[in-house]
Design an enzyme around this catalytic site. Structure first.
Site, PDB file in Angstrom:
ATOM      1  N   CYS A  80       0.821  -1.209   0.000  1.00  0.00           N
ATOM      2  CA  CYS A  80       0.000   0.000   0.000  1.00  0.00           C
ATOM      3  C   CYS A  80       0.862   1.269   0.000  1.00  0.00           C
ATOM      4  O   CYS A  80       1.451   1.593  -1.025  1.00  0.00           O
ATOM      5  CB  CYS A  80      -1.000  -0.056   1.160  1.00  0.00           C
ATOM      6  SG  CYS A  80      -2.383   1.068   0.904  1.00  0.00           S
ATOM      7  N   HIS A 172      -3.201  -5.410   1.806  1.00  0.00           N
ATOM      8  CA  HIS A 172      -2.463  -5.681   3.050  1.00  0.00           C
ATOM      9  C   HIS A 172      -2.562  -7.151   3.476  1.00  0.00           C
ATOM     10  O   HIS A 172      -3.375  -7.468   4.364  1.00  0.00           O
ATOM     11  CB  HIS A 172      -3.062  -4.849   4.186  1.00  0.00           C
ATOM     12  CG  HIS A 172      -2.873  -3.382   4.074  1.00  0.00           C
ATOM     13  ND1 HIS A 172      -1.781  -2.725   4.572  1.00  0.00           N
ATOM     14  CD2 HIS A 172      -3.652  -2.427   3.514  1.00  0.00           C
ATOM     15  CE1 HIS A 172      -1.888  -1.426   4.331  1.00  0.00           C
ATOM     16  NE2 HIS A 172      -3.016  -1.225   3.691  1.00  0.00           N
ATOM     17  N   GLU A 174      -0.710  -8.635   5.416  1.00  0.00           N
ATOM     18  CA  GLU A 174      -0.295  -8.726   6.830  1.00  0.00           C
ATOM     19  C   GLU A 174      -1.480  -8.601   7.778  1.00  0.00           C
ATOM     20  O   GLU A 174      -1.363  -8.892   8.963  1.00  0.00           O
ATOM     21  CB  GLU A 174       0.771  -7.655   7.144  1.00  0.00           C
ATOM     22  CG  GLU A 174       0.293  -6.220   7.242  1.00  0.00           C
ATOM     23  CD  GLU A 174       0.068  -5.529   5.890  1.00  0.00           C
ATOM     24  OE1 GLU A 174       0.112  -6.219   4.854  1.00  0.00           O
ATOM     25  OE2 GLU A 174      -0.161  -4.307   5.885  1.00  0.00           O
TER      26      GLU A 174
HETATM   27  N1  GLN Z   1      -3.512   6.279   1.127  1.00  0.00           N
HETATM   28  C1  GLN Z   1      -2.240   6.058   1.755  1.00  0.00           C
HETATM   29  C2  GLN Z   1      -1.140   6.826   1.032  1.00  0.00           C
HETATM   30  O1  GLN Z   1      -1.378   7.375   0.010  1.00  0.00           O
HETATM   31  C3  GLN Z   1      -1.892   4.570   1.759  1.00  0.00           C
HETATM   32  C4  GLN Z   1      -2.859   3.832   2.647  1.00  0.00           C
HETATM   33  C5  GLN Z   1      -2.312   2.560   3.229  1.00  0.00           C
HETATM   34  O2  GLN Z   1      -1.104   2.344   3.278  1.00  0.00           O
HETATM   35  N2  GLN Z   1      -3.199   1.742   3.728  1.00  0.00           N
HETATM   36  O3  GLN Z   1      -0.053   6.876   1.503  1.00  0.00           O
END
Ligand code: GLN
Length: 191
Positions: A80, A172, A174
């Site tokens: 992410c 994710h 994890e």
């Molecule tokens: N929206 C977040 C970003 O742009 C990422 C979100 C996440 O890691 N769950 O950094």
């Protein structure tokens, strides 16, 4: 013994530590300073807020050191926000990044209605059963270069990619009990 560090400046690094607990062949450490990268086979960049993590990487002297360790073969897995930090291009953003993957990502790209959701996603590299993918204000990959392999898609959007020893997922793993994506990364670290 495979040594894997988890960048622990901000975000859900502790969930990654627990997920790697499924792989007793790994020695896992938390990384907050450049020296802590020195003898790692792999590094995980957790989810969180990519702008914050980027700023903290610079402040802690980690940005260039991670880039040079990657050039010498350290594997990296970004989830992410971690995927965003790996990207060479981020749509409409000049934020700090590692730029280690030849991909373009769009942040918060599933729209307000789908801020957070779960879905089954096929991920053939790790088996026939789909992964239960948890998306939290997730990005997706809008474009990628020739050296990049697409590993998974959700509704026509690319959500997992690999380029050599670098792996990224928009979701994710994890946060679930299915640790097969971490298993793939552990294999990449031992190659
Ligand atoms: N929206 C977040 C970003 O742009 C990422 C979100 C996440 O890691 N769950 O950094």
């Amino acid at each position: 013994m495979i040594k894997i560090g988890i960048l622990a400046l901000q975000g859900d690094f502790d969930a990654h530590r627990k997920a790697l607990g499924a792989y007793p062949s790994c020695f896992v450490s938390l990384v907050r300073s450049p020296e802590e990268l020195d003898d790692l086979h792999g590094l995980i960049l957790p989810g969180g807020e990519s702008t914050t993590i980027g700023k903290l990487m610079v402040r802690h002297g980690l940005l260039e050191r991670i880039q040079s360790r990657a050039a010498y073969g350290m594997a990296i897995y970004g989830t992410c926000a971690g995927l965003i930090l790996l990207a060479s291009e981020i749509v409409d953003s000049e934020q700090t990044r590692l730029g280690l993957m030849d991909i373009t990502v769009a942040r918060n790209a599933f729209g307000r209605q789908l801020d957070s959701f779960e879905a089954n996603v096929d991920f053939p590299t790790i088996g026939t059963d789909p992964v239960r993918a948890v998306f939290i204000r997730a990005p997706y990959v809008t474009q990628f270069g020739e050296g990049v392999e697409e590993l998974a898609r959700f509704e026509d959007r690319v959500v997992a990619v690999r380029q050599g020893k670098i792996l990224g997922t928009a979701f994710h793993p994890e946060l679930t009990d299915d640790h097969r994506v971490h298993g793939l990364f552990v294999d990449m670290c031992s190659q």
